[in-house]
Write an enzyme that holds these catalytic residues in place. Structure first.
Site, mmCIF file in Angstrom:
data_model
loop_
_atom_site.group_PDB
_atom_site.id
_atom_site.type_symbol
_atom_site.label_atom_id
_atom_site.label_comp_id
_atom_site.label_asym_id
_atom_site.label_seq_id
_atom_site.Cartn_x
_atom_site.Cartn_y
_atom_site.Cartn_z
ATOM 1 N N PHE A 257 54.541 40.178 31.550
ATOM 2 C CA PHE A 257 53.920 38.961 31.010
ATOM 3 C C PHE A 257 54.902 37.790 30.991
ATOM 4 O O PHE A 257 54.741 36.856 30.203
ATOM 5 C CB PHE A 257 53.343 39.207 29.614
ATOM 6 C CG PHE A 257 52.401 40.386 29.550
ATOM 7 C CD1 PHE A 257 51.209 40.360 30.256
ATOM 8 C CD2 PHE A 257 52.721 41.509 28.824
ATOM 9 C CE1 PHE A 257 50.345 41.440 30.225
ATOM 10 C CE2 PHE A 257 51.865 42.606 28.789
ATOM 11 C CZ PHE A 257 50.675 42.564 29.493
ATOM 12 N N ILE A 615 39.246 36.831 46.916
ATOM 13 C CA ILE A 615 39.599 37.957 46.050
ATOM 14 C C ILE A 615 39.877 39.169 46.939
ATOM 15 O O ILE A 615 38.994 39.626 47.680
ATOM 16 C CB ILE A 615 38.456 38.237 45.049
ATOM 17 C CG1 ILE A 615 38.264 37.029 44.124
ATOM 18 C CG2 ILE A 615 38.742 39.503 44.240
ATOM 19 C CD1 ILE A 615 39.482 36.615 43.313
ATOM 20 N N ASN A 617 40.911 42.336 46.076
ATOM 21 C CA ASN A 617 40.449 43.642 45.595
ATOM 22 C C ASN A 617 39.664 43.431 44.302
ATOM 23 O O ASN A 617 40.244 43.155 43.251
ATOM 24 C CB ASN A 617 41.663 44.554 45.345
ATOM 25 C CG ASN A 617 41.266 45.948 44.910
ATOM 26 O OD1 ASN A 617 40.209 46.160 44.316
ATOM 27 N ND2 ASN A 617 42.112 46.908 45.216
ATOM 28 N N THR A 620 40.974 45.435 41.022
ATOM 29 C CA THR A 620 42.190 44.984 40.339
ATOM 30 C C THR A 620 42.043 43.536 39.879
ATOM 31 O O THR A 620 42.592 43.161 38.853
ATOM 32 C CB THR A 620 43.418 45.144 41.257
ATOM 33 O OG1 THR A 620 43.159 44.484 42.490
ATOM 34 C CG2 THR A 620 43.706 46.611 41.523
ATOM 35 N N GLN A 624 42.580 41.923 36.150
ATOM 36 C CA GLN A 624 43.468 40.803 35.848
ATOM 37 C C GLN A 624 42.753 39.741 35.016
ATOM 38 O O GLN A 624 43.291 39.231 34.036
ATOM 39 C CB GLN A 624 43.995 40.174 37.147
ATOM 40 C CG GLN A 624 45.066 40.994 37.819
ATOM 41 C CD GLN A 624 46.315 41.071 36.969
ATOM 42 O OE1 GLN A 624 46.975 40.068 36.726
ATOM 43 N NE2 GLN A 624 46.619 42.244 36.474
ATOM 44 N N GLY A 688 46.386 32.578 42.898
ATOM 45 C CA GLY A 688 46.812 33.584 41.925
ATOM 46 C C GLY A 688 45.749 33.814 40.871
ATOM 47 O O GLY A 688 44.964 32.922 40.541
ATOM 48 N N GLU A 691 47.183 34.808 35.678
ATOM 49 C CA GLU A 691 47.364 34.035 34.451
ATOM 50 C C GLU A 691 46.156 33.203 34.046
ATOM 51 O O GLU A 691 45.972 32.914 32.867
ATOM 52 C CB GLU A 691 48.612 33.146 34.599
ATOM 53 C CG GLU A 691 49.856 34.007 34.596
ATOM 54 C CD GLU A 691 51.106 33.321 35.113
ATOM 55 O OE1 GLU A 691 51.847 32.785 34.290
ATOM 56 O OE2 GLU A 691 51.334 33.335 36.334
#
Lengths: 728, 282
Positions: A257, A615, A617, A620, A624, A688, A691
């Site tokens: 993190f 995207i 996968n 996963t 996230q 990404g 976050e």
């Protein structure tokens, strides 16, 4: 020791049988396929080795001794009783520790001076033949400290606040366009409010931990880190070694993190201790020790000023953020930076000020800047919507900028409006025709003793890409080994990189092995800034495409007996990318309820809709997003690190006192994403996703609580203390 | 640190007599935390997990005798029907792993004012069976606690079991925590209705130096419309107020004294209403 163990998958080629046939093309794309993490089985069965799990013959164990004053000097360290303890091999302190070469981060200059800059700073390390003996020895070290008056409390009027040159991630501290005061003066509806977020700790499952040993002048380290390239470079600098003489392995990392984004004192101390005793040394910090040594998110105080015309168009956005750093190094949370691009307005001002206190050094924590910043900005937008009697979804859509409102450069892609619209419909905020059906009035929906409300907030996170290298090898039996020094901190990095590799090679995924987590592979960037998949994936793509090209061009589509290998580096491609504003966006919706009898706040439902490029996968990725939103919910309702101003100590220094959300706190969380195509990012078209899920959640919850109760909470976490006595 | 491992109850009592400063350990969910945090360093630990009889429970007339080593998990699974209030409290303890290890005997031995098992034991008039090489005695739970983490146990004594009547009416338990699981109570409240005897039992947790009874609230039993009638709001409110007034809370990191009193008043009224609904529909 670093090869990834993989569970058998279907259609594995027989091993070790050279083939003269051409390399077989993939029948289907791997990217976009839902699949579980490659290492999931190893993790749940306890076979995946973390930093101190690696069996190393003759290992000794280290235990740290921490300062008990927030500011002062170490007058003397008496090690005699500790050294007399059975099993104790040595005690390191600043009087006998080897000298380190500075690499620019004073936090890593451990045991180099008598100065104490925060409570909990490491002042000695005991090395012994067992963890128990090391701990017993640490209890016997007598540290005489001379404590001075300390200054540990962040205040908005602190006289030592200053404007730094830069804030985290290299942004300028201040940005001004037009005249905010004039814009506010001309506005028909205004908000001027101050928001506070508390210090928070990461609490990754695996503590900061290191196994270190020296072998023929080389340093080998197993470290729980998000960035083994950076750790190896830093250790080489500190110990004045050639870079190739340091190897850092982080095959499995139990979460980070951000707290493991760079080297921390544990890795330096373990290497020093191993040199002192001439044996491998294992150093695992305890949960309590982490609260001082491993970093935390700074508390923030943020003032947001918004002014809008009668039609709801923003005329002014002001966002002034204040945060703290330590006396050792400057870390400035970039809380106001998102206000530079979220909404259009002709007059804009964002500022950051920071004060150096006698406190531990804050660090990146999931979405530094955007996470606390979005609580302030997205709460303020909601307050503006209430003040102007505008629908909060509509208000955001009406202030959508066409280009980056400060830099005037185009967005590579931006689908915030679509996320808001899609989310509003899914959530029942609007009907199928887009008409708002949500009753805007606060404090009117009752369900027994409960008041119920809904709220919305926008999310964003930059889409960063940094240079990395990768290695791709084909062997004559038609197997492909792909290596990249990614750090899989539980995100599924190695799983998606294997998918990316299979597609770039255009071969079935069963033929591809992926190896990550070893600085010896070659330089690669940190698992941070939500840029892992983009950065590592680009290097993997480049290496794999070149490899396949070479097999086709030079070897007629057949892998020669000696195999073929290609190394790729993406430095130039990334340098030469055209200028775009690259960000992911999203919208989060929340339904919350507040008990009129006890004041307790519960979240019934969270929905996040994100536009984050392709995207890779869905399995996963969903984890996230859900993980980020869960952490956002936890921050909204529970997390708060309490620092005792008299001692400079985090009194909530364990998981019984520092509350993170448990399963029973987490409601139905729904996640959706748009099929966003963006040709300006990287060859995979990914942004990404690690976050953005935490960005905006707290504001969505606070806005829902306001809609439920009429009570505006500007001070996280939201608890019954803010509710009780104000409910009717 | 010595580690004593008796395999029978008599051996355990002998060991405790010989090592009065030994700390008994069963599930370890309290003791190990204190050791790990270095809050306590006893000269000896007395491991009771080998003493098979401690893990037994059986009916004893109209009461149940439950060995001190019976875990929360077994209270829930095996005794949930007969001791619904205690089982509800047991469900709020820690996580599944903690409930698999932790025992009611250990909870009593720690004597924390926040112990989750204590309010239902108070509300049902349970007794604690205490053994030593000198003999056996039983003490009412209400008299067992002496102060924060202090009980009537003498240095040579061990908790053998607790004795509790099987439920004769509806029982309730409610706990306020700052999150929904894995949390030490800010305050808690247990209630047991006995329609035959027309009594109410109460127990307050985490709002005083010891777990407490709300005796004035219990006295309202005389005013309840036991013949299957609806409970007037005034009684519910009065009951809650008396529960709140019986608490002796302090301000601490988990909550303020004022909030605890307020919350107990709410929990008192709420559990009475829940239990009454069950009584009326029975």
């Amino acid at each position: 020791m670093t090869s990834t163990q993989r569970q058998p998958t279907q259609s594995q080629p027989a091993q070790g049988q050279p083939t003269q046939s051409r390399v077989q093309d993939a029948a289907q794309r791997s990217v976009g396929t839902a699949s579980p993490r490659i290492e999931a089985w190893d993790k749940v069965t306890g076979r995946a080795p973390y930093a101190v799990d690696h069996p190393v013959p003759g290992a000794a164990y280290a235990w740290v001794v921490q300062s008990t004053v927030a500011r002062g000097v170490v007058v003397d360290v008496d090690t005699s009783r500790a050294l007399a303890e059975d099993g104790v091999l040595g005690v390191l302190w600043h009087g006998n520790a080897q000298r380190l070469e500075s690499v620019g981060d004073p936090e890593l200059m451990v045991l180099q001076s008598a100065r104490i800059a925060y409570r909990g700073q490491v002042v000695a390390v005991v090395v012994a033949t067992s963890p128990e003996a090391a701990r017993a020895g640490a209890d016997l070290v007598r540290v005489r400290e001379d404590g001075m008056t300390s200054d540990t409390v962040l205040r908005i009027d602190h006289p030592a606040l200053y404007q730094p040159v830069q804030v985290n991630a290299g942004y300028p501290a201040r940005s001004a366009i037009g005249d905010v005061d004039a814009g506010l003066a001309a506005a028909a509806v205004r908000v001027d409010a101050t928001y506070r977020t508390p210090a928070e700790h990461h609490c990754a499952m695996e503590p900061h931990a290191t196994t270190a040993f020296w072998e023929r002048g080389c340093l080998v380290v197993f470290d729980g880190t998000q960035a083994s390239t950076a750790v190896s470079e830093t250790l080489a600098g500190l110990f004045e070694l050639p870079p190739q003489s340091v190897r850092v392995i982080n095959e499995h990392v139990g979460g980070g993190f951000g707290s493991k984004g760079g080297p921390k004192p544990n890795v330096v101390l373990a290497a020093m201790a191993a040199r002192l005793v001439g044996r491998p040394v294992k150093l695992a910090l305890t949960r309590q020790q982490l609260f001082a040594v491993a970093g935390y998110r700074t508390p923030t105080i943020q003032r947001v000023r918004l002014g809008a015309a009668t039609n709801g168009r923003l005329l002014a956005i002001g966002h002034d953020a204040v945060s703290q750093t330590s006396q050792l190094s400057e870390f400035v949370e970039q809380s106001a930076v998102l206000s530079r691009h979220m909404y259009a307005a002709p007059n804009r001002l964002t500022t950051h000020r920071v004060v150096a206190l006698d406190v531990p050094t804050p660090v990146w924590m999931r979405a530094p800047g955007e996470c606390p910043g979005s609580f302030a900005l997205e709460s303020a937008i909601d307050e503006l919507a209430s003040a102007g009697n505008w629908d909060p979804v509509r208000l955001r859509i009406d202030n959508e900028p066409a280009v980056h409102p400060e830099e005037q450069i185009p967005f590579s892609s931006r689908h915030l409006v679509q996320c808001l619209q899609e989310g509003a419909e899914r959530f029942g905020w609007t009907d199928a025709s887009g008409r708002v059906v949500r009753d805007p009035r606060p404090a009117v929906r009752r369900d027994g003793e409960w008041l119920v409300g809904t709220g919305v907030a926008a999310s964003t996170y930059p889409s960063l890409t940094w240079p990395s290298t990768a290695l791709a090898r084909a062997t004559a039996d038609q197997r492909f080994d792909v290596e990249v020094n990614a750090a899989d901190i539980g995100t599924g990095a190695r799983t998606v990189l294997r998918q990316i590799a299979a597609d770039a090679l255009d071969v079935p995924i069963a033929y591809v092995e992926i190896t990550v987590g070893d600085s010896a592979i070659g330089p690669a960037t940190v698992a941070g800034g939500s840029m892992g998949t983009a950065s590592w994936g680009w290097a993997v793509t480049k290496a794999c495409r070149l490899l396949r090209e070479r097999i086709e061009r030079d070897h007629g589509g057949r892998v020669p007996t000696g195999g073929v290998a290609v190394r790729a580096d993406t430095t130039l491609e990334i340098r030469d990318r055209p200028e775009f504003s690259r960000h992911a966006y999203g919208a989060q919706f929340c339904q919350a309820r507040v008990s009129t009898m006890t004041g307790e706040v519960r979240v019934d439902r969270l929905l996040g809709v994100f536009a984050a490029g392709r995207i890779v996968n869905p399995t996963t990725a969903r984890s996230q997003f859900i993980g980020g939103m869960t952490m956002g919910l936890s921050g909204a309702l529970l997390e708060r690190s309490v620092l005792d101003s008299r001692t400079g100590d985090f009194v909530t220094g364990d998981l019984a006192a520092y509350h993170v959300a448990v399963s029973a706190d987490v409601p139905r969380i729904e996640v959706a994403w748009l099929d966003e195509q963006d040709p300006h990012l990287n060859p995979m078209g990914v942004k990404g996703i690690g976050e953005i899920g935490i960005v905006g959640t707290a504001a969505a919850v606070a806005n829902a609580v306001h809609h439920a109760t009429g009570i505006r909470v500007r001070d996280l976490p939201i608890g019954l203390a803010q509710m009780i006595g104000k409910l009717h | 640190m010595e580690f004593l491992r008796p395999s029978t109850w008599d051996e355990a009592l002998a060991a405790k007599a010989e090592h009065p400063d030994a700390v008994p350990i069963a599930g370890g969910t309290d003791v190990m935390v204190e050791l790990n945090f270095d809050r306590r360093r006893p000269p000896a630990l007395l491991d009771l997990t080998r003493v098979a009889s401690l893990a037994d429970w059986a009916a004893d007339g109209d009461r149940l005798r439950i060995g001190a080593g019976v875990t929360y998990r077994r209270i829930i699974d095996e005794l949930g029907g007969r001791l619904p209030g205690l089982a509800m409290a047991a469900r709020t303890v820690g996580s599944p792993q903690i409930r698999n290890r932790g025992t009611v005997g250990g909870n009593l031995g720690s004597a924390s004012p926040a112990g989750d098992a204590h309010p239902p034991l108070l509300a049902t008039g349970a007794e604690v069976e205490i053994g030593s090489v000198r003999g056996v005695r039983t003490v009412a739970v209400a008299d067992f606690f002496q102060g924060p983490k202090r009980s009537v146990l003498a240095p040579d004594e061990l908790i053998a079991a607790f004795l509790v009547p099987a439920a004769t009416g509806p029982q309730q338990f409610a706990k306020v925590g700052t999150r929904n699981a894995m949390v030490i109570a800010v305050c808690s409240f247990a209630l047991a209705l006995d329609p035959q005897r027309r009594t109410i039992g109460t127990g307050i947790g985490s709002a005083g130096p010891t777990p407490l009874r709300a005796t004035e609230a219990e006295a309202l039993a005389a005013e309840l419309p036991w013949e299957g009638k609806t409970l007037p709001d005034t009684i519910v409110q009065r009951f809650g107020e008396l529960v709140g007034a019986a608490a002796r809370p302090i301000d601490d990191v988990r909550g303020s004294a004022a909030y605890r009193r307020h919350a107990l008043a709410v929990l008192g009224g709420r559990t009475l209403r829940w239990a009454w609904e069950e009584h009326r529909c029975a």
